[in-house]
Design an enzyme around this catalytic site. Sequence first.
Site, short mmCIF file in Angstrom:
data_model
loop_
_atom_site.label_atom_id
_atom_site.label_comp_id
_atom_site.label_asym_id
_atom_site.label_seq_id
_atom_site.Cartn_x
_atom_site.Cartn_y
_atom_site.Cartn_z
N LYS A 156 -53.24 -24.25 15.58
CA LYS A 156 -54.66 -24.06 15.88
C LYS A 156 -54.94 -22.59 16.04
CE LYS A 156 -58.80 -25.39 16.97
NZ LYS A 156 -59.25 -24.48 15.88
N GLN A 202 -51.74 -16.35 19.67
CA GLN A 202 -52.40 -17.65 19.79
C GLN A 202 -51.45 -18.72 20.34
OE1 GLN A 202 -55.78 -17.61 18.16
NE2 GLN A 202 -56.11 -19.25 19.63
N LYS A 226 -52.92 -18.75 12.74
CA LYS A 226 -54.06 -17.87 12.46
C LYS A 226 -54.14 -17.65 10.97
CE LYS A 226 -57.15 -15.47 14.80
NZ LYS A 226 -57.67 -15.69 16.17
N ASP A 240 -63.10 -16.60 13.53
CA ASP A 240 -62.70 -15.41 14.28
C ASP A 240 -63.66 -14.33 13.77
OD1 ASP A 240 -60.44 -14.24 16.12
OD2 ASP A 240 -60.58 -12.79 14.50
N ASN A 247 -70.00 -11.88 18.13
CA ASN A 247 -70.02 -13.17 18.81
C ASN A 247 -69.51 -13.07 20.25
OD1 ASN A 247 -68.05 -15.75 19.29
ND2 ASN A 247 -70.04 -16.34 18.53
N SER A 267 -62.81 -25.14 21.30
CA SER A 267 -62.33 -25.76 20.06
C SER A 267 -61.53 -27.02 20.38
CB SER A 267 -61.43 -24.79 19.28
OG SER A 267 -62.21 -23.87 18.56
P1 NDP Z 1 -67.58 -10.43 15.18
O1 NDP Z 1 -67.25 -10.21 13.76
O2 NDP Z 1 -68.65 -11.37 15.56
O3 NDP Z 1 -67.92 -9.04 15.88
C1 NDP Z 1 -67.03 -7.98 15.95
C2 NDP Z 1 -67.76 -6.82 16.58
O4 NDP Z 1 -66.87 -5.76 16.84
C3 NDP Z 1 -68.85 -6.25 15.68
O5 NDP Z 1 -69.90 -5.81 16.48
C4 NDP Z 1 -68.13 -5.07 15.02
O6 NDP Z 1 -68.98 -4.06 14.56
C5 NDP Z 1 -67.36 -4.57 16.21
N1 NDP Z 1 -66.27 -3.71 15.83
C6 NDP Z 1 -65.30 -3.94 14.92
N2 NDP Z 1 -64.48 -2.88 14.87
C7 NDP Z 1 -64.95 -1.99 15.77
C8 NDP Z 1 -64.55 -0.71 16.20
N3 NDP Z 1 -63.45 -0.12 15.68
N4 NDP Z 1 -65.28 -0.08 17.16
C9 NDP Z 1 -66.37 -0.66 17.70
N5 NDP Z 1 -66.80 -1.88 17.33
C10 NDP Z 1 -66.10 -2.51 16.38
O7 NDP Z 1 -66.20 -10.84 15.86
P2 NDP Z 1 -65.96 -11.65 17.21
O8 NDP Z 1 -66.92 -11.20 18.24
O9 NDP Z 1 -65.84 -13.08 16.88
O10 NDP Z 1 -64.47 -11.15 17.56
C11 NDP Z 1 -64.24 -9.96 18.29
C12 NDP Z 1 -62.83 -9.99 18.84
O11 NDP Z 1 -62.67 -11.14 19.67
C13 NDP Z 1 -61.71 -10.09 17.81
O12 NDP Z 1 -60.57 -9.39 18.31
C14 NDP Z 1 -61.39 -11.57 17.78
O13 NDP Z 1 -60.08 -11.83 17.34
C15 NDP Z 1 -61.55 -11.91 19.24
N6 NDP Z 1 -61.78 -13.31 19.54
C16 NDP Z 1 -62.75 -14.02 18.90
C17 NDP Z 1 -62.95 -15.36 19.19
C18 NDP Z 1 -64.04 -16.13 18.57
O14 NDP Z 1 -64.15 -17.31 18.88
N7 NDP Z 1 -64.87 -15.58 17.73
C19 NDP Z 1 -62.06 -16.05 20.13
C20 NDP Z 1 -61.12 -15.21 20.81
C21 NDP Z 1 -60.99 -13.89 20.49
P3 NDP Z 1 -69.34 -3.95 12.99
O15 NDP Z 1 -70.41 -4.99 12.78
O16 NDP Z 1 -69.81 -2.55 12.83
O17 NDP Z 1 -68.08 -4.24 12.22
O1 2IT Z 2 -58.54 -15.79 18.87
C1 2IT Z 2 -58.96 -16.95 19.10
O2 2IT Z 2 -58.59 -17.57 20.09
C2 2IT Z 2 -59.93 -17.54 18.17
N1 2IT Z 2 -60.33 -16.87 17.23
C3 2IT Z 2 -60.39 -18.94 18.37
C4 2IT Z 2 -59.47 -19.91 17.70
C5 2IT Z 2 -59.96 -21.34 17.65
O3 2IT Z 2 -59.21 -22.13 17.07
O4 2IT Z 2 -61.01 -21.66 18.18
#
Ligand code: NDP
Ligand code: 2IT
Length: 448
Positions: free
Chosen positions: A92, A113, A128, A168, A243, A380
């Site tokens: 997952k 993960q 992943k 992600d 997100n 999830s």
């Molecule tokens: P998104 O794609 O929704 O957003 C990522 C954000 O980070 C964007 O605003 C992006 O800006 C910004 N960003 C990327 N690189 C940089 C940088 N070098 N400096 C500043 N800002 C930056 O991703 P998520 O919010 O889903 O994911 C963010 C993090 O959280 C990741 O590490 C992901 O693995 C982790 N995560 C996500 C989960 C999920 O359910 N979505 C669950 C658990 C962890 P720009 O638009 O300019 O690229």
């Molecule tokens: O980094 C993470 O935990 C995620 N991107 C979510 C994974 C999931 O299966 O919901």
Amino acid sequence: MDTKTNIENICEGVVARNAGEPEFHQAVREVVGSLAPVLEKHPEFVEAKIVERLCEPDRQIMFRVPWQDDEGEVHVNRGFRIEFSNALGPYKGGLRFHSSVYLGIVKFLGFEQVFKNSIMDLGIGGGKGGSDFNPKGRSDTEVMRFCQSFMTELYRHIGENTDVPAGDAGVGPREIGYMFGQYKRITNKYETGTFTGKEVNWGGSPVRFEATGYGCAYFMQEVLGTLDDSFEDKTCLVSGSGNVAIYAIEKIQEEFGGKVVACSDSGGVVYDENGLDLETLKHIKLEEGSRISEYADTHEHARYEDGGNIWEIPCDVALPCATQNELEEDDAEKLIKNGCTAVGEGANMPCTPEAVHAFVDAGVSYAPGKAANAGGVAVSALEMQQNAGRQSWSFEYTDDQLKEIMKNIHERCREAAEEYGTPGNYLNGANIAGFTKVAHALIAQGLT
Ligand code: NDP
Ligand code: 2IT
């Protein structure tokens, strides 16, 4: 061999076997660095080479993803799915679409993960995937064609009891919908439980979109609680504006009474001393898919700094929610000097090892991603339960469960840290709690 030498040998072995994958090496060192007391207490883990086995994924899938853009030009991307460990349940983990994705990134995320899902205790393994496809600036039809091509290969490897992808960075409900559609077409099965992060009206969980950000805020509220404190009236920084960041900001400001004064994207930083206006942020990022620089256009007192460094802004609590290694040692020193008392990783591995050490040494309450950002995968897991029962759960019901799960994760990390002699150290607590559960399962399941 003494434990320290054993651990060093394991790390060197991982580096030698996985050349050119620094993020994966970093993630392994970060987990294994906490395990000496566990290995000393459990010689059976050493004998069964549990750590070595966990550093080698069950399966690594890499494939070609050819697709055509709207002008008819052919592109070739690379797809990945790392099925890391199914000791505790089906693989997952999310899929990331970003130009920086390569094997080392997917492996570090898959490795993290495994332990994250283990601490949660909801019966899921770790994996992943993703691609170096960059969805930015692509039309809906281009994204759809890419997702269909990606799934034309990946479909044979996944399934509700085998491997369950989600989103992600760069993958949200739209992409999940396109991938599910192609999966359904190829397999002729309406297996909603094969994906999480679906839209709510066809099997998605009502809180999945908000879950990582909300969960991170819930976790940090627990952390602050152990210090007889809370988010109330705290000044916070949240990096990123995707997100995770947006829903962390929402929860902190709208439920917990904190003030988030800055967020960022890969272009720069926006600072609003009155606290960020969430509606504007959501409009810019979620509706228009635009840049946060636009925020300053409608909020005169706010400041946008192109290429700025968010960690220079004074705060009480910092939540890095953008990407790996975005917060370095210098940044940590600045945060500490400015009086920051708690750091919670919304992103995966956003703090470099040097930054983490600086926080721990300075007594800052540091919550690693595998605990603090587990809310996404937690919901999830709830979505999988909901799908298995062919039910439709309400937002409130799901959110209450998320809150409870984050409290339990916090408690497990706190207890493990205490049991193994480093009270208050969430890094050790999360690594130890995550590792011991998988290790016991691997012993019980024989040499696999
Ligand atoms: P998104 O794609 O929704 O957003 C990522 C954000 O980070 C964007 O605003 C992006 O800006 C910004 N960003 C990327 N690189 C940089 C940088 N070098 N400096 C500043 N800002 C930056 O991703 P998520 O919010 O889903 O994911 C963010 C993090 O959280 C990741 O590490 C992901 O693995 C982790 N995560 C996500 C989960 C999920 O359910 N979505 C669950 C658990 C962890 P720009 O638009 O300019 O690229
Ligand atoms: O980094 C993470 O935990 C995620 N991107 C979510 C994974 C999931 O299966 O919901």
